[in-house]
Design a protein around this motif. Structure first.
Motif, PDB file in Angstrom:
ATOM      1  N   ARG B 139      18.601  11.378  80.089  1.00  0.00           N
ATOM      2  CA  ARG B 139      17.288  10.812  79.804  1.00  0.00           C
ATOM      3  C   ARG B 139      17.067  10.598  78.310  1.00  0.00           C
ATOM      4  NH1 ARG B 139      11.710  13.972  81.040  1.00  0.00           N
ATOM      5  NH2 ARG B 139      12.489  15.241  79.339  1.00  0.00           N
ATOM      6  N   GLU B 140      17.314  11.643  77.521  1.00  0.00           N
ATOM      7  CA  GLU B 140      17.057  11.532  76.078  1.00  0.00           C
ATOM      8  C   GLU B 140      17.956  10.479  75.449  1.00  0.00           C
ATOM      9  OE1 GLU B 140      14.461  13.176  75.041  1.00  0.00           O
ATOM     10  OE2 GLU B 140      14.335  14.010  77.073  1.00  0.00           O
ATOM     11  N   LYS B 141      19.228  10.451  75.915  1.00  0.00           N
ATOM     12  CA  LYS B 141      20.172   9.482  75.338  1.00  0.00           C
ATOM     13  C   LYS B 141      19.719   8.055  75.632  1.00  0.00           C
ATOM     14  CE  LYS B 141      24.404  12.150  75.186  1.00  0.00           C
ATOM     15  NZ  LYS B 141      25.018  12.873  76.317  1.00  0.00           N
ATOM     16  N   PHE B 143      16.750   7.033  76.272  1.00  0.00           N
ATOM     17  CA  PHE B 143      15.535   6.736  75.509  1.00  0.00           C
ATOM     18  C   PHE B 143      15.892   6.371  74.067  1.00  0.00           C
ATOM     19  CE2 PHE B 143      11.681   8.120  73.121  1.00  0.00           C
ATOM     20  CZ  PHE B 143      10.841   7.146  73.625  1.00  0.00           C
ATOM     21  N   LEU B 144      16.843   7.092  73.491  1.00  0.00           N
ATOM     22  CA  LEU B 144      17.281   6.779  72.125  1.00  0.00           C
ATOM     23  C   LEU B 144      17.889   5.379  72.049  1.00  0.00           C
ATOM     24  CD1 LEU B 144      18.831   9.967  70.484  1.00  0.00           C
ATOM     25  CD2 LEU B 144      16.853   8.619  69.765  1.00  0.00           C
ATOM     26  N   VAL B 145      18.663   5.021  73.089  1.00  0.00           N
ATOM     27  CA  VAL B 145      19.248   3.679  73.107  1.00  0.00           C
ATOM     28  C   VAL B 145      18.134   2.630  73.139  1.00  0.00           C
ATOM     29  CG1 VAL B 145      20.647   2.071  74.446  1.00  0.00           C
ATOM     30  CG2 VAL B 145      21.375   4.444  74.208  1.00  0.00           C
ATOM     31  N   TYR B 146      17.110   2.873  73.996  1.00  0.00           N
ATOM     32  CA  TYR B 146      15.958   1.962  74.030  1.00  0.00           C
ATOM     33  C   TYR B 146      15.338   1.854  72.635  1.00  0.00           C
ATOM     34  CZ  TYR B 146      15.206   1.111  79.064  1.00  0.00           C
ATOM     35  OH  TYR B 146      15.296   0.677  80.354  1.00  0.00           O
ATOM     36  N   LEU B 147      15.127   3.042  72.016  1.00  0.00           N
ATOM     37  CA  LEU B 147      14.446   3.077  70.720  1.00  0.00           C
ATOM     38  C   LEU B 147      15.216   2.327  69.638  1.00  0.00           C
ATOM     39  CD1 LEU B 147      12.808   6.496  69.891  1.00  0.00           C
ATOM     40  CD2 LEU B 147      11.785   4.329  70.551  1.00  0.00           C
ATOM     41  N   SER B 148      16.550   2.359  69.743  1.00  0.00           N
ATOM     42  CA  SER B 148      17.342   1.701  68.702  1.00  0.00           C
ATOM     43  C   SER B 148      17.014   0.216  68.639  1.00  0.00           C
ATOM     44  CB  SER B 148      18.837   1.906  68.961  1.00  0.00           C
ATOM     45  OG  SER B 148      19.194   1.267  70.161  1.00  0.00           O
ATOM     46  N   PHE B 217       8.011   2.990  74.092  1.00  0.00           N
ATOM     47  CA  PHE B 217       7.765   4.093  73.167  1.00  0.00           C
ATOM     48  C   PHE B 217       6.282   4.451  73.114  1.00  0.00           C
ATOM     49  CE2 PHE B 217       6.514   5.137  68.749  1.00  0.00           C
ATOM     50  CZ  PHE B 217       7.101   6.387  68.657  1.00  0.00           C
TER      51      PHE B 217
END
Lengths: 307, 341
Positions: B139-141, B143-148, B217
């Motif tokens: 999940r966190e990974k 989300f980080l990909v989305y955020l990038s 986000f």
């Protein structure tokens, strides 16, 4: 009932991908097709001589990057962008801090805050049109006013020396209220007791601004600067509309306002060299990352002096 | 810059003189500056209105009075396509004034902004719920990909997206959409069965229809702030995730979803670069932003039709102004929210 309540407490923790998949599916489609795939493809494009007409291209290795080294148009556009960012961010940040501090010390009025947010909500095209008219050489109201105080009319958008300061000022007008609100939000995190203590010790407003507000505002200011500088380096809309009007060549006069974003757009679409444009945008991505990293380092964004 | 200097001078002088008197003067000066900035913020709109209420021949006099000598509504009528030849001649001062089909561009903008807002808010809301509430591997990974995606300058993905639109035209041409199981979906609504993607609504809408990293986000931050106890109560009563999302989370998060919807609507209303890439100058799908830009490009350098340009500019800003009048307070709050986070 017992059976259900047995697992329900942790049901939102269970379920795993089986449940999450359906919630994520639409956004995953959008992300993969229109964000992830294009990003990877953009990387690849930078190594091709892609042609939009046939919509295909050959792998040409590092040719695009070697070409960037000797491209005087590119170095010009980077120089123009730098000038723009320095003038825009300089004036915008100072004015916004001023507005935020004044709002904080003078009024809690939502009306005052929303009025200043108005320009930020406007389409860039509208902003450009409003100011092309306001700053028109012959009929523009600004030049008429300058005329009263004995200043000759200025070619704001059509002289090589004025065009970048003018666009920087126009975007300062657009973003000062928004930036002030971000800083204002940061000011709310500073304990009021510090100002009360300062007042008891006989500190003036200016002393309190220098000794209390500025140091404690630094983390917020760092983030605001990262956001605004990254945005400022991508200036495009106002320049394309304001300098491209009346059959003008966008980026003119004489390349004086061809910022890097505009150069990338024109390289890709007007000159039909999306591969080379992708290579330049990679350079832009790299510059943006370095700038962000340096800023956060220099301003030590995470730390607050409050502790 | 001078604003700040004046303020600091005012503050500095207050240090030397009697504190209470100096403080009062300082506050007065600060108020004056704040009011001046407010005037500067709205003056261009007032001036645009004054210009739009003036005929072109009168504009040539170069008057800077705040009110036109003879106010006229003809320019608005002209931009809305409701003026007759005599009125066009009177307000524009020329035989063949530039053509600007405002109503069509307005219709296009409404279609684009509405479709993007509905899709993006709903689908980003679902994704945000998953990231805020559901437990799943990676999940966190993810989300980080989305955020990038937030870090990438739009033009870097717009160029490949333009090429993708051309590819999609090729695939659509092969007709697999209609021949497959997917054929029963009424694709015509989004002109999906039309071969071209360039110069179509779907080309302008699709890249923003499913999500933007910012929307996911923004909503995730809101969902994280919602108390879980009501959701847990619903789970105990045997509701499933979809039910909880629809009947519990959405109603509670409605104000935030509306805030995001307004921001999305304004952003898509204002979007200029992507339509510039993909609309191909097709007046049947072009939004107001690119139409206005083209309108200005076509104006003659000598004696352009300022009255009509300002009338069209004001009319295109009007819906944003209306949203602002109704939801201004909420937008101010949301900026302070995203600023603090």
């Amino acid at each position: 009932m017992t059976k259900k309540s047995g697992r329900s407490g942790s049901q939102n923790i269970q379920g795993g991908w089986k449940v999450a998949f359906w919630f994520l599916l639409p956004s995953l489609i959008g992300f993969v097709v229109f964000f992830l795939y294009p990003s990877l493809r953009g990387l690849y494009l930078a190594f091709t001589d892609w042609n939009l007409l046939g919509n295909k291209g050959e792998f040409i290795g590092f040719d695009n990057f070697e070409r960037m080294r000797d491209d005087s148009q590119l170095s010009n556009s980077l120089w123009v962008t730098l000038k723009y960012v320095v003038i825009n961010i300089g004036s915008q940040t100072i004015i916004s801090i001023g507005i935020a501090v004044m709002m904080d010390r003078l009024t809690k009025s939502q009306f005052v805050r929303s009025i200043m947010l108005l320009p930020w909500l406007m389409p860039n095209v509208v902003v450009a049109l409003l100011w092309v008219w306001m700053l028109d050489k012959n009929l523009g109201v600004v030049n008429r006013m300058l005329d009263w105080i004995g200043i000759d009319p200025i070619n704001f958008f059509t002289s090589t020396s004025w065009v970048i300061p003018t666009v920087a000022a126009v975007n300062t007008w657009k973003f000062m209220g928004y930036t002030a609100l971000l800083i204002f939000a940061g000011l709310q995190t500073i304990p009021k007791s510090l100002y009360e203590a300062g007042a008891i010790d006989g500190a003036t407003e200016f002393q309190m601004f220098r000794r209390i507000t500025l140091p404690l505002l630094r983390p917020v200011l760092a983030l605001v600067l990262v956001i605004t500088i990254v945005g400022s380096m991508q200036v495009f809309d106002v320049i394309n509309v304001a300098t491209g009007g009346f059959n003008g060549q966008a980026g003119g006069p004489a390349n004086a306002s061809r910022v890097v974003y505009l150069y990338i757009y024109q390289t890709a679409v007007t000159f039909n060299e999306p591969g080379y444009a992708a290579a330049i945008s990679l350079l832009l991505v790299a510059i943006l990352m370095v700038v962000t990293f340096l800023q956060l380092k220099l301003l030590r964004a995470g730390e607050s002096d409050l502790a | 810059m001078s604003v700040d200097k004046q303020k600091t001078q005012a503050d500095a002088s207050s240090a030397k003189t009697d504190a209470s008197f100096g403080a009062r003067v300082g506050r007065g000066v600060a108020w004056a500056i704040l009011l001046a900035i407010m005037v500067v913020s709205v003056f261009p709109f007032l001036w645009a209105f004054r210009t739009a209420a003036t005929t072109n021949p009168e504009l040539l006099s170069g008057s800077v009075d705040l009110l036109p000598a003879e106010p006229t509504e003809l320019n608005f009528k002209r931009v809305l396509g409701r003026a007759n030849d005599a009125e066009i001649l009177e307000s524009s001062g020329r035989e063949n004034a530039g053509q600007f089909d405002f109503l069509k561009a307005l219709r296009n903008t409404i279609i684009i902004a509405t479709a993007i807002t509905v899709g993006q808010t709903l689908f980003s809301g679902m994704a945000a719920y998953a990231f805020a509430r559901l437990e799943f591997k990676g999940r966190e990974k993810l989300f980080l990909v989305y955020l990038s995606g937030l870090m990438i300058p739009p033009i870097f993905i717009f160029i490949p997206n333009l090429i993708l639109m051309k590819d999609l035209a090729k695939w659509t041409e092969s007709g697999w959409l209609n021949g497959s199981v997917l054929g029963w979906i009424p694709w015509e609504w989004l002109s999906f069965t039309e071969v071209q993607w360039l110069g179509t609504f779907k080309g302008i809408i699709m890249p923003f229809f499913f999500m933007t990293p910012f929307a996911v986000f923004f909503l995730r931050q809101f969902f994280l702030g919602i108390n879980r106890s009501i959701e847990e109560a619903a789970f105990i009563d045997g509701a499933g995730h979809l039910r909880v999302f629809r009947s519990v989370v959405l109603p509670i998060a409605a104000p935030q979803m509306v805030t995001l919807a307004i921001l999305t609507y304004v952003t898509s209303w204002n979007e200029y670069l992507w339509p510039l890439f993909v609309a191909g100058g097709n007046p049947d799908v072009q939004p107001l932003t690119t139409s206005l830009g083209t309108f200005l490009t076509q104006q003659p350098g000598t004696a352009p039709d300022w009255a009509a340009i300002m009338a069209a500019t004001l009319l295109s800003a009007l819906p944003v102004l209306a949203l602002f009048a109704v939801f201004g307070r909420r937008l101010v709050d949301s900026i302070q929210f995203s600023g603090i986070k």
